[in-house]
Design a protein around this motif. Structure first.
Motif, PDB file in Angstrom:
ATOM      1  N   SER A 103     -39.297 -39.313-132.680  1.00 18.56           N
ATOM      2  CA  SER A 103     -39.006 -39.472-132.198  1.00 18.56           C
ATOM      3  C   SER A 103     -37.472 -39.820-132.213  1.00 18.56           C
ATOM      4  O   SER A 103     -36.869 -39.137-132.804  1.00 18.56           O
ATOM      5  N   HIS A 104     -36.473 -39.764-130.751  1.00 22.55           N
ATOM      6  CA  HIS A 104     -34.948 -39.643-131.426  1.00 22.55           C
ATOM      7  C   HIS A 104     -34.619 -40.149-132.120  1.00 22.55           C
ATOM      8  O   HIS A 104     -34.298 -39.988-133.601  1.00 22.55           O
ATOM      9  N   LEU A 147     -26.029 -21.269-134.919  1.00 17.42           N
ATOM     10  CA  LEU A 147     -26.061 -23.019-134.261  1.00 17.42           C
ATOM     11  C   LEU A 147     -27.810 -22.938-134.431  1.00 17.42           C
ATOM     12  O   LEU A 147     -28.580 -22.732-134.023  1.00 17.42           O
ATOM     13  N   LEU A 148     -28.170 -23.997-135.063  1.00 15.75           N
ATOM     14  CA  LEU A 148     -29.249 -24.986-135.475  1.00 15.75           C
ATOM     15  C   LEU A 148     -29.347 -26.627-134.593  1.00 15.75           C
ATOM     16  O   LEU A 148     -28.902 -27.654-134.585  1.00 15.75           O
ATOM     17  N   MET A 149     -30.180 -26.318-133.653  1.00 21.55           N
ATOM     18  CA  MET A 149     -30.300 -27.846-133.300  1.00 21.55           C
ATOM     19  C   MET A 149     -31.737 -28.861-133.750  1.00 21.55           C
ATOM     20  O   MET A 149     -33.134 -27.790-133.300  1.00 21.55           O
ATOM     21  N   ILE A 150     -32.062 -29.967-133.980  1.00 21.28           N
ATOM     22  CA  ILE A 150     -33.450 -30.471-134.160  1.00 21.28           C
ATOM     23  C   ILE A 150     -33.406 -31.423-133.762  1.00 21.28           C
ATOM     24  O   ILE A 150     -32.449 -32.529-133.140  1.00 21.28           O
ATOM     25  N   ALA A 151     -34.836 -31.922-132.825  1.00 22.65           N
ATOM     26  CA  ALA A 151     -35.158 -32.838-132.622  1.00 22.65           C
ATOM     27  C   ALA A 151     -36.786 -33.133-132.327  1.00 22.65           C
ATOM     28  O   ALA A 151     -37.103 -32.325-133.170  1.00 22.65           O
ATOM     29  N   GLY A 152     -36.414 -33.921-131.798  1.00 26.18           N
ATOM     30  CA  GLY A 152     -38.081 -34.428-132.189  1.00 26.18           C
ATOM     31  C   GLY A 152     -38.949 -33.699-131.268  1.00 26.18           C
ATOM     32  O   GLY A 152     -38.827 -34.380-130.211  1.00 26.18           O
ATOM     33  N   GLY A 168     -24.468 -33.054-136.372  1.00 21.01           N
ATOM     34  CA  GLY A 168     -24.166 -33.891-135.554  1.00 21.01           C
ATOM     35  C   GLY A 168     -24.615 -34.168-135.306  1.00 21.01           C
ATOM     36  O   GLY A 168     -25.619 -34.422-134.957  1.00 21.01           O
ATOM     37  N   ILE A 169     -24.893 -35.789-135.583  1.00 17.81           N
ATOM     38  CA  ILE A 169     -26.127 -36.998-135.247  1.00 17.81           C
ATOM     39  C   ILE A 169     -26.109 -37.271-133.864  1.00 17.81           C
ATOM     40  O   ILE A 169     -25.084 -38.465-133.773  1.00 17.81           O
ATOM     41  N   CYS A 170     -27.562 -37.683-132.727  1.00 19.78           N
ATOM     42  CA  CYS A 170     -26.632 -37.835-132.083  1.00 19.78           C
ATOM     43  C   CYS A 170     -25.447 -37.767-131.088  1.00 19.78           C
ATOM     44  O   CYS A 170     -25.870 -36.789-130.517  1.00 19.78           O
TER      45      CYS A 170
END
Length: 305
Positions: free
Chosen positions: A277-278, A243-248, A110-112
């Motif tokens: 950034s996002h 669960l993997l979460m990727i953020a800037g 999922g993106i954003c």
């Protein structure tokens, strides 16, 4: 290879694109469902990630949410979080019916806003074997508290009053009231706006990311559904699936990923892409490339049947 597909979700036909490796001959592929940002469509950032994952040997299904893009549903522009989660489950269901997909090796990205909808769907859909997000946002929190949780509580009260009035007006024959994802006076606001607002405007309103079916407005009465929705309240139910979460590192939304990972039971991992950034993680190669590398490793490890 890209194939246009359709599949049902709550009796609505959703429009999708299935990306598959060019060299695939036969046998069931591992697959990833990819869900788009709020206001976005399948042809934007989801297709960028899908194409790259297909190069790595995965099938990747992108699709427009119900009421949006090329998918069915009236009124146009509904942002119903519960339907959005159902769309993710419907995409998984569709993949399980295909002979070229291994039904025991399906993950989701999922993106954003879909970085909230995908984990929410996966909490109770055990067919999703690996769950990942990029620039995750909980739209329920954004509506209730604003981005960064600085919103005056009176704003939510006013929004809910407005949504209630909109429901009554529609019942009496009025057209659904739409709210712009990007306000008409956005250019006038750029000098004083946050970085995320400026970059959102740049992405959606310039050749960089513009698509004619994106950011066309959302139905105001969606507010009362969004306000009672919490992406991560039951995120522990994902465990023992990964669960993997990727953020800037520069994303104003990064706190959503940090807090969700803290609440999750594991196995879990937060990956921070330095300097991003996002919006950078939507399409900028220098940030998308390391994100896809981590996604490839993650899905390659966990979609093992």
């Amino acid at each position: 290879m890209k194939t246009s597909v359709t599949f049902p979700s709550s009796d609505l036909a959703l429009a999708g694109i299935l990306f598959t490796p060019d060299d695939h001959v036969d046998g069931g592929l591992p697959a990833v469902v990819i869900s788009h940002p709020g206001g976005g469509v399948k042809e934007q950032s989801p297709s960028i990630y899908a194409e790259r994952l297909a190069r790595e040997g995965f099938a990747a299904l992108v699709f427009d949410a119900a009421y949006q893009g090329e998918s069915e549903g009236e009124p146009r522009g509904m942002e119903n979080p519960f339907q959005r989660a159902e769309d993710v489950k419907a995409a998984v269901t569709y993949l399980t019916t295909r002979d070229d997909i291994d039904p025991d090796r399906i993950g989701a990205l999922g993106i954003c806003a879909s970085g909230g909808y995908v984990p929410y769907a996966a909490q109770t859909d055990h067919r999703i074997k690996g769950i990942a997000t990029v620039s995750a946002v909980d739209m329920g929190s954004v509506i209730r508290e604003g981005l960064g949780r600085t919103q005056d509580p009176a704003i939510l009260t006013a929004l809910l009053d407005h949504a209630a009035a909109a429901r009554t007006a529609e019942a009496r024959g009025a057209a659904p009231e739409l709210v712009a994802w990007i306000p008409d006076n956005a250019e006038d606001l750029l000098e004083t706006a946050t970085r995320q607002f400026r970059e959102t405007f740049e992405f959606y309103c310039s050749p960089r990311g513009y698509h004619p079916r994106a950011v066309q407005g959302w139905v105001l009465r969606s507010v009362d559904q969004l306000a009672q929705y919490d992406s991560y309240a039951m995120i522990r139910l994902i465990s023992p699936r990964p669960l993997l979460m990727i953020a800037g590192s520069e994303a104003e939304s990064a706190y959503f990923s940090r807090e969700a990972i803290e609440q999750a039971a594991g196995p879990k991992e937060l990956v921070v892409i330095d300097g991003a950034s996002h919006i950078d993680l939507y399409d900028k190669d220098e940030y998308v490339t390391p994100a896809v590398a981590r996604l490839t490793e993650f899905f390659g490890k966990h979609l093992t049947g």
